[in-house]
Design an enzyme around this catalytic site. Structure first.
Site, PDB file in Angstrom:
ATOM      1  N   ASP A 161      38.467  90.999  90.114  1.00 22.70           N
ATOM      2  CA  ASP A 161      37.102  91.100  89.597  1.00 22.70           C
ATOM      3  C   ASP A 161      36.204  90.026  90.211  1.00 22.70           C
ATOM      4  OD1 ASP A 161      35.008  92.044  87.991  1.00 22.70           O
ATOM      5  OD2 ASP A 161      35.704  91.013  86.201  1.00 22.70           O
ATOM      6  N   THR A 202      48.038  93.759  86.281  1.00 24.18           N
ATOM      7  CA  THR A 202      49.255  93.002  86.613  1.00 24.18           C
ATOM      8  C   THR A 202      49.018  91.507  86.791  1.00 24.18           C
ATOM      9  OG1 THR A 202      48.981  93.416  88.983  1.00 24.18           O
ATOM     10  CG2 THR A 202      50.323  94.990  87.725  1.00 24.18           C
ATOM     11  N   TYR A 216      46.499  89.997  82.867  1.00 17.37           N
ATOM     12  CA  TYR A 216      46.815  90.921  81.769  1.00 17.37           C
ATOM     13  C   TYR A 216      48.313  91.167  81.658  1.00 17.37           C
ATOM     14  CZ  TYR A 216      41.826  91.943  81.086  1.00 17.37           C
ATOM     15  OH  TYR A 216      40.483  91.875  80.814  1.00 17.37           O
TER      16      TYR A 216
END
Length: 170
Positions: free
Chosen positions: A34, A124, A127
């Site tokens: 992100d 992965t 999280y």
């Protein structure tokens, strides 16, 4: 039929129609994939995400859903943002929500007319979804989803992730 490939590398450098972002629900950037997408794509992505928040997702994008923005300075045309589920060490994770990330991203890609889509290994990182299980869910979901996307490219950051996804792709 959709061709599924795996590459080890940086998703922000992929020349595809759409890059999938493993976003957080705020849509306002974060760490990992992100953060890299927001940094390299520039302020246009954040501006578009803020507009989505204001117009449709005041409480954030729900887990398992997907939405698209322009890709800013990335070599793709669009970024498809999806929020993966958190894996709880004590209770596991909801496979249906992780599968939904891939299915909904492909649905959005079809709406955009995207024919090539690059996916990261959703959920992965921070999280904590186990890599092998995440790879199985991702590949099974892509194979089982009817889509007009011609190529799905899993772009894996390190060798361990690449090996887990490549084993599933075959």
């Amino acid at each position: 039929m959709t061709t599924i490939t795996c590459v080890q590398g940086d998703i922000t450098e992929q020349h595809v129609d759409a890059i999938v972002n493993a976003a957080n629900s705020s849509l306002l950037g974060g760490g990992g994939v992100d953060g890299a997408i927001h940094r390299k794509g520039g302020p246009d992505i954040l501006t578009a995400c803020r507009a989505l928040r204001a117009a449709h997702y005041g409480k954030g994008l729900p887990t398992g859903q997907a939405v698209a923005t322009p890709a800013g300075r990335l070599p793709a045309r669009w970024v498809i943002h999806t929020v993966g589920p958190v894996f709880q060490v004590s209770g596991g994770g909801d496979e249906s929500l992780l599968a939904s990330c891939y299915r909904e991203s492909l649905r959005v890609a079809d709406e955009l007319g995207a024919r090539t889509v690059a996916f990261p290994a959703i959920s992965t990182g921070v999280y904590r979804w186990p890599m092998e299980e995440a790879a199985r869910i991702a590949v099974e979901t892509v194979r089982g989803t009817e889509t007009l996307v011609e190529e799905v490219r899993f772009v894996l950051f390190d060798e361990r992730a690449y090996e887990a996804f490549a084993a599933q792709v075959g």
